[in-house]
Write an enzyme that holds these catalytic residues in place. Structure first.
Site, short mmCIF file in Angstrom:
data_model
loop_
_atom_site.label_atom_id
_atom_site.label_comp_id
_atom_site.label_asym_id
_atom_site.label_seq_id
_atom_site.Cartn_x
_atom_site.Cartn_y
_atom_site.Cartn_z
CG ASP A 67 39.90 55.13 53.58
OD1 ASP A 67 39.09 54.17 53.65
OD2 ASP A 67 40.11 55.89 54.55
CB SER A 68 39.23 49.57 51.77
OG SER A 68 38.50 49.82 50.57
CG ASP A 105 36.37 56.39 51.81
OD1 ASP A 105 35.46 56.98 52.41
OD2 ASP A 105 36.69 55.21 52.03
CD GLU A 123 33.55 49.22 58.13
OE1 GLU A 123 33.60 50.31 57.51
OE2 GLU A 123 34.47 48.37 58.12
CE LYS A 169 32.86 55.25 52.67
NZ LYS A 169 33.80 55.30 53.81
O1 KIV Z 1 37.09 52.19 52.39
C1 KIV Z 1 36.15 51.42 52.20
O2 KIV Z 1 36.21 50.51 51.36
C2 KIV Z 1 34.93 51.63 52.97
C3 KIV Z 1 33.87 50.58 52.91
C4 KIV Z 1 34.30 49.32 53.53
C5 KIV Z 1 32.58 51.07 53.44
O3 KIV Z 1 34.82 52.60 53.65
#
Ligand code: KIV
Length: 267
Positions: free
Chosen positions: A47-48, A86, A185, A116
């Site tokens: 979700d980044s 995510d 993290e 995740k």
């Molecule tokens: O959203 C994301 O990219 C993440 C990673 C940084 C682990 O959760």
């Protein structure tokens, strides 16, 4: 028989064999294809994307529909990597049933192999429910970006005896609830090493030092597309912003000077 695709049992074997696991984020077809062919074990549709693709300040506004869309693009390209999607903010906070519905969408409509979600003890019932449906679940503890307002910023977690004890407990609970791997993290190196040594499931670190079973980076950070000042744990392997900018400037000049298109580039 040699496995072509990264699998959940294959990742557990890697941990037991002491082989490090590589994970990168991917959000679209062309990048996913390149990273898949390069041999990345896991592609994370993080979700980044809220920050690096949509230009938002936090990941909180990212919707489930957006995650399904990007997961579909990535899973279409991935022939060898395990695709993990995510669960965005709002998709697992409102009870177990809503969580399962969201998970099913990411797997069925998005084509994810696994999902995740952020959080430890407080989301144990949801982890248990997802894993109980035979959907592989990756945990994520420490600096969890969806908790940015509670943390008061993107701060390293697990400092001090209380923070340390809380993260150790979270890690144990996430494993016990049925997760197949755990992202750590923004965690001090020695704590990440302790958790990695204690858990049977692989840990994947980001800003958590070299002792985790694997590492993950946001692809835009690694390629120099993530803005001016990347966090200290990022290694920028190439400055794509510079390369792309240069190519664009060359093209603009060629158009202005009528050097593009040339005769051979016309029908
Ligand atoms: O959203 C994301 O990219 C993440 C990673 C940084 C682990 O959760």
């Amino acid at each position: 028989m040699k496995e072509i695709r990264t699998t959940v049992p294959g990742l557990a074997r890697k941990k037991r064999a002491g082989e490090k696991i590589s994970m990168l984020t991917a959000y679209d077809y062309p990048f996913a294809r390149i990273l898949d062919q390069a041999g990345t074990d896991i592609l994370l549709v993080g979700d980044s994307l809220g920050s690096v693709v949509q230009g938002r300040e936090t990941t909180l506004p990212v919707t489930l529909d957006e995650m399904v869309y990007h997961t579909r693009l990535v899973s279409r390209a991935a022939e060898r990597s395990l695709v993990v999607a995510d669960m965005p903010f709002g998709s697992f906070q409102i009870g177990v049933e809503r969580t399962l519905e969201a998970t099913v969408r990411l797997v069925k409509d998005g084509g994810a192999h696994a999902v995740k979600l952020e959080g430890g003890e407080r989301v144990a019932d949801r982890i248990r429910a997802i894993a109980g449906m035979d959907i592989p679940l990756m945990g994520h503890i420490g600096l969890t970006p969806q908790s940015v307002h509670r943390m008061g910023g993107y701060r390293v977690q697990g400092r001090g005896p209380e923070g340390r004890a809380r993260l150790l407990r979270d890690a144990r609970v996430v494993q016990e609830a049925g997760a197949f791997a755990l992202v750590l993290e923004g965690v001090p190196r020695d704590l990440a090493a302790e958790i990695t040594g204690e858990l049977e499931i692989p840990t994947i670190g980001i800003g958590a030092g070299p002792d985790c079973d694997g590492q993950v980076l946001v692809i835009h950070d690694l390629l120099g597309l993530g803005g001016e000042a990347p966090p200290r744990f990022v290694r920028r392997y190439v400055d794509l912003a510079e390369i792309v900018g240069k190519a664009a400037r060359m093209y603009i000049e060629d158009v202005r000077e009528q050097k593009f298109p040339a005769e051979a580039e016309s029908y």
